[in-house]
Design a protein around this motif. Structure first.
Motif, PDB file in Angstrom:
ATOM      1  N   VAL A 111      -4.064  55.412 -20.706  1.00  0.00           N
ATOM      2  CA  VAL A 111      -5.251  56.580 -20.395  1.00  0.00           C
ATOM      3  C   VAL A 111      -3.744  57.500 -21.042  1.00  0.00           C
ATOM      4  O   VAL A 111      -3.319  58.625 -20.912  1.00  0.00           O
ATOM      5  CB  VAL A 111      -6.428  56.791 -19.405  1.00  0.00           C
ATOM      6  N   LEU A 112      -2.265  56.800 -19.908  1.00  0.00           N
ATOM      7  CA  LEU A 112      -1.659  57.458 -19.938  1.00  0.00           C
ATOM      8  C   LEU A 112      -0.846  57.868 -21.344  1.00  0.00           C
ATOM      9  O   LEU A 112       0.384  58.010 -21.094  1.00  0.00           O
ATOM     10  CB  LEU A 112      -0.563  56.394 -18.712  1.00  0.00           C
TER      11      LEU A 112
ATOM     12  N   ILE B   5      10.628  55.631 -17.183  1.00  0.00           N
ATOM     13  CA  ILE B   5       9.844  55.000 -18.480  1.00  0.00           C
ATOM     14  C   ILE B   5       8.725  55.340 -19.020  1.00  0.00           C
ATOM     15  O   ILE B   5       8.105  54.878 -17.850  1.00  0.00           O
ATOM     16  CB  ILE B   5      10.658  53.821 -17.583  1.00  0.00           C
ATOM     17  N   PRO B   6       8.797  56.295 -19.831  1.00  0.00           N
ATOM     18  CA  PRO B   6       6.999  56.298 -19.907  1.00  0.00           C
ATOM     19  C   PRO B   6       6.403  55.335 -20.812  1.00  0.00           C
ATOM     20  O   PRO B   6       7.150  53.989 -20.523  1.00  0.00           O
ATOM     21  CB  PRO B   6       7.239  57.487 -21.644  1.00  0.00           C
ATOM     22  N   PRO B   7       4.983  55.357 -20.457  1.00  0.00           N
ATOM     23  CA  PRO B   7       4.665  56.800 -20.154  1.00  0.00           C
ATOM     24  C   PRO B   7       4.224  57.034 -18.312  1.00  0.00           C
ATOM     25  O   PRO B   7       3.682  55.734 -18.414  1.00  0.00           O
ATOM     26  CB  PRO B   7       2.973  56.573 -20.965  1.00  0.00           C
TER      27      PRO B   7
ATOM     28  N   PRO C 222       6.905  52.004 -16.292  1.00  0.00           N
ATOM     29  CA  PRO C 222       5.847  52.391 -16.809  1.00  0.00           C
ATOM     30  C   PRO C 222       4.434  52.139 -16.926  1.00  0.00           C
ATOM     31  O   PRO C 222       4.651  51.403 -14.991  1.00  0.00           O
ATOM     32  CB  PRO C 222       5.691  51.440 -18.851  1.00  0.00           C
ATOM     33  N   PHE C 223       4.039  53.346 -17.061  1.00  0.00           N
ATOM     34  CA  PHE C 223       2.105  53.136 -16.340  1.00  0.00           C
ATOM     35  C   PHE C 223       2.255  53.329 -14.998  1.00  0.00           C
ATOM     36  O   PHE C 223       1.301  53.264 -13.825  1.00  0.00           O
ATOM     37  CB  PHE C 223       1.593  52.159 -16.604  1.00  0.00           C
ATOM     38  N   VAL C 224       2.707  54.901 -14.693  1.00  0.00           N
ATOM     39  CA  VAL C 224       2.298  55.154 -13.241  1.00  0.00           C
ATOM     40  C   VAL C 224       2.340  56.650 -12.910  1.00  0.00           C
ATOM     41  O   VAL C 224       2.299  57.798 -13.736  1.00  0.00           O
ATOM     42  CB  VAL C 224       3.917  55.343 -12.676  1.00  0.00           C
ATOM     43  N   ALA C 225       1.418  56.805 -12.366  1.00  0.00           N
ATOM     44  CA  ALA C 225       0.813  57.853 -12.078  1.00  0.00           C
ATOM     45  C   ALA C 225       0.897  58.027 -11.462  1.00  0.00           C
ATOM     46  O   ALA C 225       0.200  57.606  -9.669  1.00  0.00           O
ATOM     47  CB  ALA C 225      -0.854  57.626 -12.738  1.00  0.00           C
ATOM     48  N   ILE C 226       1.742  59.383 -10.761  1.00  0.00           N
ATOM     49  CA  ILE C 226       2.199  59.591  -9.339  1.00  0.00           C
ATOM     50  C   ILE C 226       1.237  61.163  -9.088  1.00  0.00           C
ATOM     51  O   ILE C 226       1.149  62.055  -9.557  1.00  0.00           O
ATOM     52  CB  ILE C 226       3.384  60.134  -8.611  1.00  0.00           C
TER      53      ILE C 226
ATOM     54  N   VAL D 135      12.460  54.096  -4.305  1.00  0.00           N
ATOM     55  CA  VAL D 135      11.652  52.804  -4.554  1.00  0.00           C
ATOM     56  C   VAL D 135      11.311  53.215  -6.427  1.00  0.00           C
ATOM     57  O   VAL D 135      12.031  53.680  -7.064  1.00  0.00           O
ATOM     58  CB  VAL D 135       9.784  53.662  -4.566  1.00  0.00           C
ATOM     59  N   GLU D 136      11.425  51.015  -6.707  1.00  0.00           N
ATOM     60  CA  GLU D 136      10.887  51.496  -8.100  1.00  0.00           C
ATOM     61  C   GLU D 136       9.597  51.014  -8.005  1.00  0.00           C
ATOM     62  O   GLU D 136       9.311  50.029  -7.434  1.00  0.00           O
ATOM     63  CB  GLU D 136      11.797  49.713  -8.126  1.00  0.00           C
ATOM     64  N   ILE D 137       8.417  51.251  -9.022  1.00  0.00           N
ATOM     65  CA  ILE D 137       7.509  51.506  -9.043  1.00  0.00           C
ATOM     66  C   ILE D 137       7.407  51.569 -10.653  1.00  0.00           C
ATOM     67  O   ILE D 137       7.498  52.115 -11.348  1.00  0.00           O
ATOM     68  CB  ILE D 137       6.975  53.321  -8.095  1.00  0.00           C
ATOM     69  N   ARG D 138       6.209  50.616 -10.693  1.00  0.00           N
ATOM     70  CA  ARG D 138       6.032  50.655 -12.268  1.00  0.00           C
ATOM     71  C   ARG D 138       3.853  49.815 -12.226  1.00  0.00           C
ATOM     72  O   ARG D 138       3.953  49.314 -10.641  1.00  0.00           O
ATOM     73  CB  ARG D 138       6.230  49.913 -13.038  1.00  0.00           C
ATOM     74  N   ASP D 139       3.554  50.290 -13.183  1.00  0.00           N
ATOM     75  CA  ASP D 139       2.125  50.045 -12.984  1.00  0.00           C
ATOM     76  C   ASP D 139       0.875  49.719 -11.901  1.00  0.00           C
ATOM     77  O   ASP D 139       0.545  49.532 -11.683  1.00  0.00           O
ATOM     78  CB  ASP D 139       1.837  48.273 -13.851  1.00  0.00           C
TER      79      ASP D 139
END
Length: 307
Positions: free
Chosen positions: A233-234, A251-253, A269-273, A282-286
């Protein structure tokens, strides 16, 4: 047309995230699950949208107060859940026999053309072709294109068109009669009153049903499938280009909520905050990060972060 959304489930498979809210209010790609469903459905301009609530019903009542753009809404409490058939029956006193009804299960997302319902003259069940029909209820379609019968989890192949939880009912009076018959005679499947049994009875009564395709069926029932759905959905709700902060790589989306404070991070990528989050080093993905969460230093991946 009226829309009915059963959202009474307790979301046990998503604990601990559903301990303080119903599953339909879990965040996903910048909105809640129910936002994604209703925002698509209300394009049909229903006269009213009815939510069948149960677990944490007060949370949905509170949430709906923030949604005036959804028009007329009503909640009906399913205090003693006895199946989807019983849930739908609770909404029927508020629906006229000559008013079409669209039922959408409130815990999965889908990509389908609902606009065809504006001129539909028959009952329609949306289906999705699956590789393993044994896991689903399926629709068996005859040569004329009408559904001949519905089969729950067939052990021998009869159809690969799984019923996904979007039901357009033109013959509302027949649905009322069928559900009443099941409940008056205590006809249950696996201990519950099933909507599928009522639909099967309608077919036996001569009501015409056809199928309509779902191009994508997105599950939200487990953490891993919730994250997969979030990632998909992102792709259509990526606002990461609107966020610019020195020392932050995105890194989108991705979706970045309002008033999020992010410093020295690699996001995506693939992060919703969510809104009002504070992230530093922080390094954050998925991942899905709920509103108001604070994270400092480390690597976060393949998870949901809540308060």
């Amino acid at each position: 047309m009226k829309i009915v959304l059963p959202v009474a489930g307790n979301g046990l498979r998503l604990r601990p995230y559903t301990e303080d809210r119903p599953k339909c209010l879990l965040p996903l790609a910048g909105k809640t699950i129910i936002d994604w469903i209703v925002d698509d459905a209300i394009r049909l301009k229903p006269t009213e949208t009815i939510f069948i609530t149960g677990y944490k019903a007060e949370k949905i009542d509170e949430f709906l107060k923030s949604k005036p753009e959804w028009g007329a809404v009503r909640t009906v409490l399913q205090s003693d859940p006895q199946g989807l058939g019983e849930a739908i029956s609770l909404s029927l006193p508020y629906i006229n026999d000559d008013e079409p009804l669209l039922i959408i299960l409130g815990d999965t997302l889908f990509e389908a053309d609902l606009s065809i319902l504006k001129n539909a003259q028959e009952n329609i069940l949306y289906t999705y072709k699956v590789e393993d029909p044994k896991r689903f209820g399926v629709a068996v379609v005859g040569e004329g294109g009408c559904i001949e019968r519905l089969v729950e989890k067939p052990q021998e192949f009869v159809s690969d068109e799984a019923i996904v939880g979007i039901y357009y009912i033109k013959d509302v009076k027949a649905l009322k009669e069928s559900l009443k018959y099941l409940m008056d005679n205590d006809i249950r499947t696996k201990g519950e009153f099933q909507l599928t049994d009522a639909l099967e009875r309608m077919i036996e009564m001569g009501c015409k049903f056809r199928t309509a395709p779902v191009s994508r069926w997105l599950d939200c029932g487990l953490v891993e499938t919730l994250l997969d759905t979030n990632a998909h959905v992102l792709k259509k709700n990526d606002n990461s280009k609107e966020f610019s902060q020195p020392g932050v790589e995105i890194i989108p989306p991705c979706f970045i909520g309002k008033n999020a404070k992010i410093h020295g991070c690699k996001i995506g990528p693939f992060v919703a905050i969510g809104e009002d989050c504070e992230l530093s080093g922080v390094e954050i993905r998925d991942a899905i990060v709920w509103n108001g969460v604070k994270i400092s230093n480390g690597i976060v991946k393949n998870t949901v972060v809540h308060k």
